[in-house]
Design a protein around this motif. Structure first.
Motif, PDB file in Angstrom:
ATOM      1  N   GLN A 103      22.332 -31.540  13.012  1.00  0.00           N
ATOM      2  CA  GLN A 103      22.349 -30.087  12.890  1.00  0.00           C
ATOM      3  C   GLN A 103      23.640 -29.506  13.474  1.00  0.00           C
ATOM      4  O   GLN A 103      23.625 -28.746  14.440  1.00  0.00           O
ATOM      5  CB  GLN A 103      21.115 -29.513  13.591  1.00  0.00           C
ATOM      6  CG  GLN A 103      19.828 -30.085  13.020  1.00  0.00           C
ATOM      7  CD  GLN A 103      18.596 -29.699  13.798  1.00  0.00           C
ATOM      8  OE1 GLN A 103      18.674 -29.122  14.868  1.00  0.00           O
ATOM      9  NE2 GLN A 103      17.449 -30.042  13.262  1.00  0.00           N
ATOM     10  N   THR A 131      25.449 -23.881  11.693  1.00  0.00           N
ATOM     11  CA  THR A 131      24.603 -22.993  10.899  1.00  0.00           C
ATOM     12  C   THR A 131      25.500 -22.138  10.021  1.00  0.00           C
ATOM     13  O   THR A 131      26.426 -21.494  10.511  1.00  0.00           O
ATOM     14  CB  THR A 131      23.734 -22.100  11.793  1.00  0.00           C
ATOM     15  OG1 THR A 131      22.805 -22.918  12.517  1.00  0.00           O
ATOM     16  CG2 THR A 131      22.949 -21.093  10.959  1.00  0.00           C
ATOM     17  N   THR A 185      21.093 -24.604   7.982  1.00  0.00           N
ATOM     18  CA  THR A 185      21.582 -25.594   8.944  1.00  0.00           C
ATOM     19  C   THR A 185      21.425 -26.984   8.347  1.00  0.00           C
ATOM     20  O   THR A 185      20.294 -27.467   8.199  1.00  0.00           O
ATOM     21  CB  THR A 185      20.806 -25.520  10.272  1.00  0.00           C
ATOM     22  OG1 THR A 185      20.895 -24.197  10.794  1.00  0.00           O
ATOM     23  CG2 THR A 185      21.382 -26.507  11.289  1.00  0.00           C
ATOM     24  N   ARG A 207      20.518 -17.969   6.345  1.00  0.00           N
ATOM     25  CA  ARG A 207      21.276 -19.000   7.040  1.00  0.00           C
ATOM     26  C   ARG A 207      20.728 -20.375   6.695  1.00  0.00           C
ATOM     27  O   ARG A 207      19.555 -20.516   6.345  1.00  0.00           O
ATOM     28  CB  ARG A 207      21.262 -18.776   8.546  1.00  0.00           C
ATOM     29  CG  ARG A 207      19.882 -18.795   9.181  1.00  0.00           C
ATOM     30  CD  ARG A 207      19.970 -18.474  10.651  1.00  0.00           C
ATOM     31  NE  ARG A 207      18.667 -18.561  11.301  1.00  0.00           N
ATOM     32  CZ  ARG A 207      18.471 -18.353  12.590  1.00  0.00           C
ATOM     33  NH1 ARG A 207      19.494 -18.029  13.363  1.00  0.00           N
ATOM     34  NH2 ARG A 207      17.262 -18.461  13.107  1.00  0.00           N
TER      35      ARG A 207
END
Length: 204
Positions: free
Chosen positions: A49, A52, A65, A63
């Motif tokens: 991750q 973002t 990620t 958004r």
């Protein structure tokens, strides 16, 4: 970075320990991708991750990620989304805008974006990674290693079984030595095929 939640599909969450550090995962498929990437490229740096990405849609700001960022040892950088095919099909319309934005953003940075499903992860190479990756840093008897390499060099491209039988030590020790050499890249083999006694070996 978002917090990794409990996986509802497989309840497999946690950290994988690789040569370049710990890698978080939130599903068995993500764990297997990280394992395969570390096996394919020992120098790869895998970050879970990593960023973002925010983007606009007619419905407002959204958004996304990605699951992983991978810096390969040759300098390439890519964002990777790991998804089961069924989830990808079921949620494609909702996921597609984020994927398109990620691909466009990475292209602007001379990187790439990739979606990876179980068809590219759950392959014989993954079984090889599970077996051999833990042996990459395992202790290795120098004399047995030299003997194994000499046998393979002399015989050309013997099978793993033929190499084991040609060694003068205990068969278990011979097999362990050969596996360690394969894990370290000192003995070459086709990683796309499942490792077995019929696996052809060469000297790297």
């Amino acid at each position: 970075m978002r917090r990794i939640p409990l996986s509802r599909r497989s309840h497999v969450t946690g950290f994988g320990s690789f040569e370049t550090g710990l890698v978080e995962h939130e599903s068995a498929l993500e764990r297997d991708f990280a394992l395969l990437a570390a096996f394919d490229d020992p120098g790869a740096r895998i970050v879970s991750q990593p960023t973002t990405i925010r983007f606009e849609t007619p419905a407002g700001q959204r958004r996304y990620t990605p699951d992983f960022g991978v810096i390969w040892s040759d300098g390439r950088y890519e964002l990777v989304e790991v998804k089961y095919r069924a989830d990808l099909r079921a949620k494609w319309s909702a996921l597609r805008p984020g994927f398109a934005t990620a691909r466009s953003s990475m292209r602007a940075m001379n990187g790439s974006f990739r979606i990876v499903t179980e068809t590219a992860i759950r392959v014989p190479r993954l079984d090889n990674a599970r077996r051999l990756l833990p042996l990459r840093k395992a202790p290795l008897d120098a004399d047995l290693a030299m003997a194994a390499r000499a046998i393979v060099s002399r015989m050309g491209t013997p099978t793993l079984g033929e190499t084991v039988m040609a060694m003068s030590c205990d068969r278990v020790m011979a097999l362990g030595t050969i596996w360690r050499l394969m894990a370290r890249g000192d003995l070459a083999f086709d990683p796309q095929l499942a490792v077995g006694f019929e696996t052809r070996l060469g000297v790297s």
